[in-house]
Design a protein around this motif. Structure first.
Motif, PDB file in Angstrom:
ATOM      1  N   PHE A  39       0.822  -1.214   0.000  1.00  0.00           N
ATOM      2  CA  PHE A  39       0.000   0.000   0.000  1.00  0.00           C
ATOM      3  C   PHE A  39       0.850   1.256   0.000  1.00  0.00           C
ATOM      4  N   HIS A  40       1.864   1.290   0.854  1.00  0.00           N
ATOM      5  CA  HIS A  40       2.704   2.493   0.950  1.00  0.00           C
ATOM      6  C   HIS A  40       3.464   2.749  -0.347  1.00  0.00           C
ATOM      7  N   THR A  75      -9.268   5.037   0.779  1.00  0.00           N
ATOM      8  CA  THR A  75      -8.272   4.654  -0.214  1.00  0.00           C
ATOM      9  C   THR A  75      -7.627   3.327   0.163  1.00  0.00           C
ATOM     10  N   PHE A  76      -7.361   3.159   1.458  1.00  0.00           N
ATOM     11  CA  PHE A  76      -6.749   1.927   1.935  1.00  0.00           C
ATOM     12  C   PHE A  76      -7.668   0.727   1.729  1.00  0.00           C
ATOM     13  N   VAL A  77      -8.928   0.839   2.137  1.00  0.00           N
ATOM     14  CA  VAL A  77      -9.815  -0.322   2.028  1.00  0.00           C
ATOM     15  C   VAL A  77     -10.092  -0.668   0.567  1.00  0.00           C
ATOM     16  N   LYS A  78     -10.132   0.345  -0.302  1.00  0.00           N
ATOM     17  CA  LYS A  78     -10.303   0.071  -1.730  1.00  0.00           C
ATOM     18  C   LYS A  78      -9.078  -0.642  -2.294  1.00  0.00           C
ATOM     19  N   PHE A  79      -7.904  -0.208  -1.871  1.00  0.00           N
ATOM     20  CA  PHE A  79      -6.665  -0.813  -2.365  1.00  0.00           C
ATOM     21  C   PHE A  79      -6.607  -2.292  -2.033  1.00  0.00           C
ATOM     22  N   MET A  80      -7.029  -2.648  -0.822  1.00  0.00           N
ATOM     23  CA  MET A  80      -6.948  -4.038  -0.381  1.00  0.00           C
ATOM     24  C   MET A  80      -8.014  -4.929  -1.011  1.00  0.00           C
ATOM     25  N   SER A  81      -8.986  -4.335  -1.697  1.00  0.00           N
ATOM     26  CA  SER A  81     -10.106  -5.142  -2.170  1.00  0.00           C
ATOM     27  C   SER A  81     -10.366  -5.099  -3.665  1.00  0.00           C
ATOM     28  N   GLU A  82     -10.037  -4.017  -4.333  1.00  0.00           N
ATOM     29  CA  GLU A  82     -10.458  -3.864  -5.723  1.00  0.00           C
ATOM     30  C   GLU A  82      -9.650  -4.716  -6.699  1.00  0.00           C
ATOM     31  N   ASP A  83      -8.335  -4.720  -6.567  1.00  0.00           N
ATOM     32  CA  ASP A  83      -7.483  -5.482  -7.471  1.00  0.00           C
ATOM     33  C   ASP A  83      -7.446  -6.939  -7.040  1.00  0.00           C
TER      34      ASP A  83
END
Length: 419
Positions: free
Chosen positions: A53-54, A321-329
């Motif tokens: 994420f970072h 932004t974080f929760v989307k990053f962990m779930s969308e891709d």
């Protein structure tokens, strides 16, 4: 000329330092608190996910704190009272929807739900007013488990079906417990009632023995478990050799006692428990549905991210932004969901590829029932349940006495639901 070059170098250095300072000022720091959901409390696992994420979002810095079920609720509630709630918290609907969400503390995450997420899961993460207070990440069917080695030694495997992971009947479940007890195992199973942690196990045990009875009404607005059938189920457990009531422990300790061989069955179990304790287990675990004379109804677990509304739009957007990053891709989501040791909440090719344990436990997923933990007043209802079990332990074990205690607990839960 040398002086001019020196001046220019100084200016460049100053400008660079200013640029670094500006860059640092633009970083939004947010906090993530996570309950013990698979390896989401393992520092190495979480650090690897945060590194992903970072790298993609250097403008956001996520600081992590790990919770347990013994003290986690108190810690979160204290933080809320002090206006220091975490930005993101990882848990299930019973806390995110029925507790903190119902109090108006959470952010609506409807715009964060990826396409293809199972509708039944999304509805379980949605409040009565239509706000989605949890971005679901994983799911599981909670079950029980037995020490297969001990049951084989005691001749108790005849009372169950290993292929379907079900008991032949409720009567055969009690016959199996008696056989293990008679084989010299004093503590076969434990009705733990020292706190809220893992209390879904004892609820599912009782309602399934009673015939897959309902815990809440169909509208999930009222508790309906104070029945003669459920009281009768508890009476059978109360009278059974090898089944103890212990007000000093909750599920965490029950699991530890099962893993170390003190108890021969566990009522708070799922695939994550077996994966997390793989190195400590010295016997063959056989996961089982709860005993029932009809099709067992298992309580499902759903976990994901909730975002507290701390009044800071920049932090809220960073959290989303974080929760989307962990779930969308799909690739990133695969990493995140496999770290939970639970199943994904949408169809996902390649997750747990070749994992025999995952295949074994998935047999019980179709048995999952209604996610009644989002019934109003849930925080009170949970407390009333395990306090009721403590009082039942001290009764004469009659159906009448147990039903009276159940009614007291149910009335208090419904008062909370109505309020």
């Amino acid at each position: 000329m040398k002086k001019l070059i020196a001046i220019l170098l100084t200016v460049v250095m100053v400008m660079s330092l200013c640029a670094v300072a500006v860059s640092a000022d633009e970083v939004t720091e947010i906090s993530l608190w996570t309950y013990p959901i698979g390896k989401w409390v393992d520092e190495a696992t979480v650090s690897a996910l945060l590194d992903d994420f970072h790298a993609a979002h250097p403008e956001i810095k996520v600081n992590v704190e790990y919770l347990d079920y013994a003290n986690g609720d108190d810690k979160v509630n204290t933080a809320i009272e002090g206006n220091q709630a975490p930005d993101i918290i990882m848990e299930g609907p019973e806390r995110l929807i029925a507790n903190w969400g119902a109090k108006g503390l959470m952010v609506d995450l409807a715009d964060c739900i990826p396409a293809g997420t199972y509708e039944a899961v999304v509805s379980s993460c949605t409040s009565a007013n239509g706000e989605v207070y949890e971005m679901p990440m994983c799911m599981v069917a909670h079950c029980m488990a037995i020490n297969r080695d001990v049951f084989e030694e005691a001749g108790a495997l005849q009372y169950l079906n290993e292929e379907t992971h079900t008991w032949n009947s409720v009567e055969d479940f009690f016959k199996a417990v008696q056989a293990v007890y008679d084989a010299g195992y004093e503590y076969v199973g434990c009705i733990y009632c020292g706190g809220q942690g893992g209390d879904q196990g004892t609820r599912a045990l009782v309602t399934n023995i009673a015939g897959a009875t309902a815990y809440s009404n169909d509208e999930l607005t009222e508790y309906v478990y104070a029945t003669e059938a459920n009281a009768g189920a508890l009476a059978k457990l109360h009278a059974q050799d090898g089944i103890i009531f212990d007000p000093s422990i909750a599920a965490t300790e029950e699991i530890q006692n099962f893993v170390n061989g003190t108890f021969q069955m566990a009522f708070c179990w799922n695939i994550s428990q077996e994966k997390n304790n793989a190195d400590a287990l010295g016997f063959d675990v056989l996961p089982m549905a709860f005993p029932c004379d009809v099709t067992p109804v298992l309580q499902g677990g759903i976990w994901g991210f909730g975002v507290f509304n701390n009044g800071d739009e920049a932090r809220i957007e960073a959290a989303k932004t974080f929760v989307k990053f962990m779930s969308e891709d799909d690739a990133q989501y695969t990493k995140a969901v496999e770290a939970t040791n639970f199943a994904p909440v949408r169809a996902l090719d390649g997750v747990y590829a070749g994992d025999e344990l995952f295949t074994e436990y998935s047999v019980m997923n179709p048995m999952m029932g209604v996610y009644y933990q989002i019934t109003k007043g849930w925080a009170i209802a949970r407390t009333e349940w395990w306090n009721m079990l403590q009082r039942v332990m001290d009764t004469d074990g009659s159906v009448e006495a147990i039903l009276a205690e159940m009614t007291v607990a149910q009335d208090a839960a419904n008062a909370a639901a109505a309020g």
